[in-house]
Design a protein around this motif. Structure first.
Motif, mmCIF file in Angstrom:
data_model
loop_
_atom_site.group_PDB
_atom_site.id
_atom_site.type_symbol
_atom_site.label_atom_id
_atom_site.label_comp_id
_atom_site.label_asym_id
_atom_site.label_seq_id
_atom_site.Cartn_x
_atom_site.Cartn_y
_atom_site.Cartn_z
ATOM 1 N N GLN A 123 -5.547 3.127 3.242
ATOM 2 C CA GLN A 123 -5.569 2.748 4.387
ATOM 3 C C GLN A 123 -4.299 1.620 4.548
ATOM 4 O O GLN A 123 -3.750 1.388 5.641
ATOM 5 N N PRO A 156 -7.119 6.100 11.342
ATOM 6 C CA PRO A 156 -8.024 5.236 12.054
ATOM 7 C C PRO A 156 -7.921 5.200 13.630
ATOM 8 O O PRO A 156 -7.287 4.598 14.282
ATOM 9 N N TRP A 188 -1.582 3.154 6.769
ATOM 10 C CA TRP A 188 -1.663 3.030 8.158
ATOM 11 C C TRP A 188 -1.466 1.741 8.882
ATOM 12 O O TRP A 188 -1.004 1.556 9.751
#
Length: 248
Positions: free
Chosen positions: A48, A137, A51
């Motif tokens: 993550q 996300p 992102w």
């Protein structure tokens, strides 16, 4: 009358090349967003962090580009009325100075909203094309984009009012330049200081940041940004209605 005024604003944009300025805004946002993201050591396609880095880069691009360019865009769109006695001409056709300001904000706001959303989408698409395997996300990205959009529209309204009341474009542009400095400064100060100016809300809209040296997901200050939007909308309506009762 208001519908006609709204349509006329797009004709003025073509003459003033405002569309080009809005495109430049999007290109700078996209360029800075991708450059700062891909050059970060935290850009890891499998986690993550990738992102989070793209979100941070997008925020950086808007923080650097938007304050000054929004001032220039609003100033150009309004200055034509000062130069050509457009306030009086519009009033004789039934559109008050305040109504004309509202038409300008609506027309410019649609384009600024479009370029903000499209640029955010392009950066997200670039992340997928670069092979990020971590789950996208969706909710956080949409919320982050909406928060940035709200701040952009608030500043556009502010500069529309400034340009309407101050004929010298350099004043509004100077305020926009100062806003860029304040926006950058707000990323390095406590949140309560960021609340003190509208440019500080760019820092409050971020959805990623460093906590104890680690890049993590952050929830934007949605209540604060929503409150800013409500206050700004109410102030814009009140002030433009006051314009209606004054000679342009």
């Amino acid at each position: 009358m208001m519908r006609t005024a709204f349509v006329n604003e797009f004709a003025k944009m073509r003459h003033l090349h405002v569309g080009l300025l809005i495109t430049v805004l999007g290109v700078i946002m996209l360029g800075i967003g991708l450059f700062s993201s891909l050059g970060s050591p935290d850009f890891d396609r499998a986690t993550q962090d990738s992102w989070n880095t793209l979100i941070g880069g997008t925020g950086s691009g808007i923080t650097l580009a938007a304050p000054l360019l929004l001032a220039v865009i609003a100033s150009r769109q309004v200055d034509i009325e000062h130069q050509g006695n457009g306030w009086l001409m519009s009033a004789t056709s039934g559109v008050t100075p305040g109504g004309l300001c509202r038409a300008k904000l609506l027309a410019l706001g649609l384009l600024v909203a479009g370029v903000t959303v499209v640029t955010s989408g392009l950066i997200a698409g670039a992340g997928l094309l670069l092979g990020i395997t971590a789950p996208f996300p969706t909710g956080r990205w949409i919320g982050f984009t909406a928060a940035l959009l709200a701040v952009n529209l608030v500043l556009l309204a502010l500069h529309t009012l400034i340009a309407a009341r101050v004929e010298n474009q350099l004043v509004g542009i100077g305020i926009g330049l100062l806003g860029t400095i304040l926006a950058l400064f707000s990323t390095a100060v406590p949140a309560w200081i960021s609340h003190l100016t509208p440019w500080g809300y760019y820092a409050l809209s971020t959805a990623s940041g460093y906590v104890d040296g680690t890049l993590v997901a952050i929830t934007p200050a949605y209540p604060s940004i929503a409150a800013l939007g409500v206050v700004a909308a109410a102030a814009f309506l009140i002030l433009t209605r006051r314009f209606d009762r004054k000679e342009a």
